[in-house]
Design a protein around this motif. Structure first.
Motif, PDB file in Angstrom:
ATOM      1  N   HIS A 161       0.490  -1.440   0.158  1.00  0.00           N
ATOM      2  CA  HIS A 161       0.036  -0.301   0.537  1.00  0.00           C
ATOM      3  C   HIS A 161       0.855   1.294  -0.107  1.00  0.00           C
ATOM      4  O   HIS A 161       0.644   2.419  -0.256  1.00  0.00           O
ATOM      5  N   ASN A 165       0.493   6.330   1.950  1.00  0.00           N
ATOM      6  CA  ASN A 165      -0.844   6.436   2.658  1.00  0.00           C
ATOM      7  C   ASN A 165      -0.882   4.567   3.145  1.00  0.00           C
ATOM      8  O   ASN A 165      -1.303   4.024   2.170  1.00  0.00           O
ATOM      9  N   SER A 167      -1.710   1.672   5.548  1.00  0.00           N
ATOM     10  CA  SER A 167      -2.918   1.256   5.741  1.00  0.00           C
ATOM     11  C   SER A 167      -2.276  -0.530   6.089  1.00  0.00           C
ATOM     12  O   SER A 167      -1.687  -1.108   5.325  1.00  0.00           O
TER      13      SER A 167
END
Length: 376
Positions: A161, A165, A167
């Motif tokens: 990911h 960003n 996650s």
């Protein structure tokens, strides 16, 4: 500018010098060996030690064999027995010496083994266990969260990911493979028929050493395992570990069937999943006990009635999922053929060996056999 006084680093080689041992320690190493050969007879061991002293000058005027005997008593390795009339009943070794003998046997036979902490047994099958393997797999429904490798899972999340960003999804999770730990119940059968000392070869002493080493190994490295020891001649009976130094050969035939019956009786009582029998023997089965209590004996060749009884016991052990490993201290073709058929009936293993290396083979087989998965 280079400082000429700077010390140089490197290796310095010099002639090996054995670590200094006290006179007592030197004699004690020899004494433990002798007491094993004499089956715990203190007086005979000391007589041998005096003979060795005459030949190899083991002592000095400052420390004699008599001084050594006094130290043995002071340190609690031997004690004076007193009979009911208050007279001296001779000198015997103590439990402390028995432990020292077992430890020496362990060092001699399994000296290259590194002791681990708990010493539990790995299985061949990975899964939800408690010993880490260093291998990873994708998380599956039902896996315990405490088995998730946080570091590896975060690394996957960054790769999948990106860092900007960040996650973390279920697809990023990985679980470290672990191995189930199991327990092993072992019965060690020792042949004490008369052939164990025939032809000028002492076969019982190496068998005793192996038993003592195995006992010390299991009690110290694998304390959750069990080891039962039995001897078989005309009959079979269980002995305690502490009795091993005193074990002697008797004027017996070889009742292999009785030994196997007792071994399986002992293992039936164990709750451990993994069970096995080790059998050390040098002779053919030559005796069985009949239902009326009489002994049927035949020392000439292989008697089909006796051998068929042995094959039946091997098959019975197989049905109980008890593998038998036979350590055959003989090289006769017809005896080796019997062991092959016996092993086939049990689907166990056989080693055709002399006395040299017997301990190492038993340890290696013990290590292999205990790596089984607990089911249920």
């Amino acid at each position: 500018m280079v400082n000429k006084n700077t010390s140089r680093k490197g290796f310095v080689f010099k002639k090996y010098e054995a670590p200094n041992k006290s006179p007592f320690d030197t004699l004690f190493e020899i004494f433990k060996e002798l007491i094993t050969h004499t089956s715990g007879d203190f007086d005979e061991a000391i007589d041998w030690l005096r003979e060795l002293d005459k030949e190899y000058k083991l002592t000095t005027s400052e420390y004699t064999i008599d001084d050594f005997i006094e130290d043995l008593k002071k340190k609690g390795y031997v004690r004076e027995e007193i009979d009911p009339d208050g007279n001296s009943g001779g000198t015997t070794i103590t439990a402390k010496t028995e432990r020292a003998i077992r430890q020496q046997a362990l060092d001699q036979i399994f000296g290259n083994i590194k002791r681990s902490g708990q010493g539990n047994h790995k299985s061949k099958s990975p899964g939800i266990g408690d010993e880490h393997t260093g291998d990873f797999r994708n998380y599956q429904f039902g896996d315990s969260l405490d088995k998730v490798s946080v570091t590896e899972s975060l690394k996957n999340a960054q790769i999948n990911h990106g860092i900007g960003n960040f996650s973390l999804s279920e697809d990023d999770l990985v679980v470290e493979e672990t191995l189930h730990k199991s327990q092993m119940s072992t019965v060690l059968m020792i042949d004490i028929s008369h052939s164990m000392i025939l032809y000028g070869e002492d076969r019982i002493t190496p068998a005793k050493k192996v038993a003592m080493a195995l006992a010390e190994l299991i009690t110290t490295r694998y304390p959750k395992d069990t080891l039962d020891i039995l001897v078989f001649g005309n009959d079979a009976w269980q002995i305690e570990i502490k009795e091993l130094p005193y074990l002697k050969v008797g004027p017996y035939h070889t009742n292999t069937v009785a030994g196997l019956q007792l071994a399986m009786d002992l293992l039936r009582r164990k709750r451990n999943t993994n069970k096995q029998i080790f059998m050390i023997t040098d002779g053919k089965p030559s005796c069985v006990r009949m239902p009326d209590g009489q002994y049927y004996k035949d020392s000439v060749g292989l008697n089909p009635f006796i051998t068929n009884k042995c094959y039946a016991m091997a098959q019975q052990a197989r049905r109980l999922h008890i593998p038998i490993t036979t350590f055959m201290i003989a090289q006769d073709d017809y005896l080796m053929q019997f062991v092959r058929e016996f092993t086939y009936a049990n689907q166990g293993k056989a080693f055709y060996t002399g006395l040299k290396g017997l301990g190492e083979m038993i340890f290696e087989d013990y290590e292999t056999n205990r790596k089984k998965r607990i089911r249920g």
